[in-house]
Design an enzyme around this catalytic site. Structure first.
Site, PDB file in Angstrom:
ATOM      1  N   ILE A  17     -14.252  33.501 -40.412  1.00  0.00           N
ATOM      2  CA  ILE A  17     -15.328  32.748 -41.049  1.00  0.00           C
ATOM      3  C   ILE A  17     -16.298  33.658 -41.799  1.00  0.00           C
ATOM      4  CG2 ILE A  17     -17.050  32.784 -39.179  1.00  0.00           C
ATOM      5  CD1 ILE A  17     -17.319  29.724 -39.649  1.00  0.00           C
ATOM      6  N   SER A  18     -16.274  34.946 -41.498  1.00  0.00           N
ATOM      7  CA  SER A  18     -17.244  35.873 -42.081  1.00  0.00           C
ATOM      8  C   SER A  18     -16.702  36.591 -43.308  1.00  0.00           C
ATOM      9  CB  SER A  18     -17.655  36.922 -41.034  1.00  0.00           C
ATOM     10  OG  SER A  18     -18.380  37.973 -41.631  1.00  0.00           O
TER      11      SER A  18
END
Length: 224
Positions: A17-18
Site C-alpha cells: 500500500i505504500s
C-alpha cells in the site's frame, strides 16, 4: 559506530500500500549487497501498525494525501523509477501480503513475486486489490495462480502475517518501509544514506551525545 556483523541481514518491512515502500524496494538489495548482506523480506499490514501506535495514515489526512503523491512523484523522477497510481488508494493489501508469506522459504521466488506485485501496484499495473487482477499478475510472473492463491488462504500462512505484525510492534517498527539491521531501525525510503553509512561502520551518531536525547523528558502532553 562500528559496522554490524557481516552476517546480520537487512530486514525489509513493507506493505504494498505504500509508494515509499515501492521506491525503497528498488534500492534495498543493492545497498545490502554492497556490504555483503542478505535482505530478508518482511511483509506487514501497515494499517495494523497505525492502529497499534495510534496514528493516521498519510492517505487519511486530505492535504497530506496530496502532498504524499506529489513527493513520491518527485522522488521517483529523481531516482528514475517508473511510478503510476494504482486503480484506487487506500486499498486492501492483505491478499497480496499473504502471497508473499506463502513463499517465506523460497527466497528467490519470493523476491520475484514482490517485484511483480509492486509493479502491479505502482508500476502501471492493474493493482492487487482485485482477485482476478491479482491472479493475472501471478500468471504473468510465471506462478501457478490457483495454487498460490490456495496456499495463501491456509491458516499457517495467515498466521505468519499476523506474527509478523506482532514481531514488528515488539521491535518498534511503526511504519513502512522500515529497514532493520539487528536492533537498528531505519524508516522511510529517504533513509538509505544513513543505512549505507551504518552498514559501512560510518554512522554519524555520537553515542555519548545520544543518551541526552534518549533521556529527554516530555514537558507537555497533547490531549487525545
Amino acid at each position: 559506530m562500528a559496522a554490524p556483523s557481516p552476517d546480520t541481514p537487512v530486514e525489509f518491512w513493507f506493505d504494498f500500500i505504500s509508494p515509499y515502500a515501492y521506491l525503497a524496494w528498488q534500492r534495498v538489495h543493492a545497498v545490502a549487497e554492497a556490504s555483503g548482506r542478505a535482505v530478508v523480506h518482511r511483509p506487514v499490514v501497515f494499517a495494523g501498525l497505525l492502529n497499534h501506535w495510534g496514528q493516521l495514515g498519510p492517505a487519511e489526512i486530505a492535504p497530506k494525501r496530496l502532498w504524499t503523491f506529489k513527493q513520491v512523484c518527485r522522488r521517483a523522477a529523481r531516482l528514475g523509477v517508473p511510478l503510476q497510481p494504482p486503480p484506487g488508494h487506500p486499498f486492501n493489501p492483505i491478499a497480496s501480503l499473504r502471497l508473499v508469506c506463502a513463499l517465506h522459504d523460497q527466497l528467490e521466488d519470493q523476491r520475484r513475486l514482490i517485484d511483480a506485485l509492486f509493479d502491479a501496484t505502482w508500476g502501471g499495473g492493474p493493482g492487487v486489490h482485485d482477485a482476478e487482477a491479482l491472479a493475472a499478475t501471478l500468471s504473468a510472473a510465471g506462478f501457478d495462480a490457483p495454487a498460490m492463491r490456495a496456499r495463501a488462504r491456509e491458516p499457517e500462512v495467515k498466521q505468519r502475517l499476523l506474527a509478523n505484525a506482532q514481531e514488528a510492534i515488539e521491535r518498534g517498527v511503526f511504519g513502512v518501509p522500515t529497514m532493520l539491521v539487528g536492533d537498528e531501525l531505519f524508516w522511510g525510503d529517504d533513509s538509505f544514506e544513513d543505512l549505507d553509512a551504518y552498514l559501512r561502520g560510518e554512522d554519524l551518531i555520537d553515542l555519548a551525545a545520544l543518551s541526552a536525547w534518549e533521556g529527554l523528558r516530555a514537558d507537555a502532553q497533547r490531549q487525545r
